[in-house]
Write an enzyme that holds these catalytic residues in place. Structure first.
Site, short mmCIF file in Angstrom:
data_model
loop_
_atom_site.label_atom_id
_atom_site.label_comp_id
_atom_site.label_asym_id
_atom_site.label_seq_id
_atom_site.Cartn_x
_atom_site.Cartn_y
_atom_site.Cartn_z
N LYS A 1 -10.78 -6.79 -6.08
CA LYS A 1 -11.31 -5.52 -6.04
C LYS A 1 -12.43 -5.49 -7.05
CE LYS A 1 -6.50 -3.73 -4.76
NZ LYS A 1 -5.65 -2.60 -5.04
N TYR B 1 -7.00 0.72 4.59
CA TYR B 1 -5.88 1.54 4.03
C TYR B 1 -5.36 2.63 4.87
CZ TYR B 1 -6.56 -1.11 -0.48
OH TYR B 1 -6.56 -2.37 -1.25
N ASN C 1 -6.12 -2.52 -10.25
CA ASN C 1 -5.17 -3.50 -10.44
C ASN C 1 -5.52 -4.88 -9.81
OD1 ASN C 1 -4.78 -3.13 -7.63
ND2 ASN C 1 -2.80 -2.72 -7.63
N HIS D 1 -5.74 -7.16 -4.28
CA HIS D 1 -4.86 -7.00 -3.20
C HIS D 1 -3.91 -8.08 -2.57
CE1 HIS D 1 -3.40 -4.95 0.44
NE2 HIS D 1 -3.85 -6.06 1.00
N GLU E 1 -5.23 -8.00 8.58
CA GLU E 1 -6.10 -7.74 7.50
C GLU E 1 -7.00 -9.02 7.45
OE1 GLU E 1 -3.88 -7.20 3.94
OE2 GLU E 1 -3.09 -5.49 4.33
#
Ligand code: CMP
Length: 143
Positions: free
Chosen positions: A10, A50, A113, A116, A127
């Site tokens: 990310k 998302y 975080n 993913h 995905e």
């Protein structure tokens, strides 16, 4: 079981200069990198990716954050890929992530975080297709 999963390093991972360290941990855990690229998501692509979180209280912040800088989607292969990758990265909330996991090591909070990981075999395939075309995957892997 399809033995494939999708990781995204990310924007916080890229900004903190941790791409190499995180990929090393992923490879040392036995995952094969089958495709990788660096891109900057647009609001449209982030919302599409998302979609399942549409309407949740954190959705707008998630889209703003995921479009704040480049990220690195990676198609990975390993036996039991989805489950093993989720174990390697740890809980979504780094405060709850197990010792030694990537999020425990490097993540700041629930939003930033670091990485993913797909949550099911079905989603892994969707995905991967979101970031890598069939043609591209065939060309990269020489098939
Ligand atoms: P990821 O695994 O990419 O899937 C959805 C993302 O939404 C998740 O990681 C977090 O970055 C974010 N997210 C999930 N739950 C929350 C929450 N309660 N608050 C803020 N962000 C969240």
């Amino acid at each position: 079981m399809n033995n494939k999963t999708l990781a995204i390093l990310k924007p916080d991972c890229v900004k903190k200069n941790l791409i190499g360290k995180v990929i090393t941990l992923i490879q040392e855990a036995g995952f094969k990198v089958s495709a990788i690229k660096m891109i900057k998501l647009t609001p449209e692509t982030a919302k599409g990716f998302y979609e399942v979180h549409t309407g949740k209280f954190f959705f707008n912040d998630l889209i703003a954050y995921m479009t704040s800088g480049p990220c690195v989607p990676i198609a990975l292969e390993k036996e039991n890929a989805v489950e093993d990758f989720r174990k390697l990265i740890g809980a979504t909330d780094p405060a709850k992530a197990a010792e030694g996991t990537i999020r425990k090591l490097y993540a700041d909070n629930m939003q930033e975080n670091i990485v993913h990981g797909s949550d099911s075999d079905e989603n892994a395939l969707k995905e991967i297709a979101h970031f890598f075309s069939r043609k591209e995957l065939l060309e990269i892997n020489g098939l």
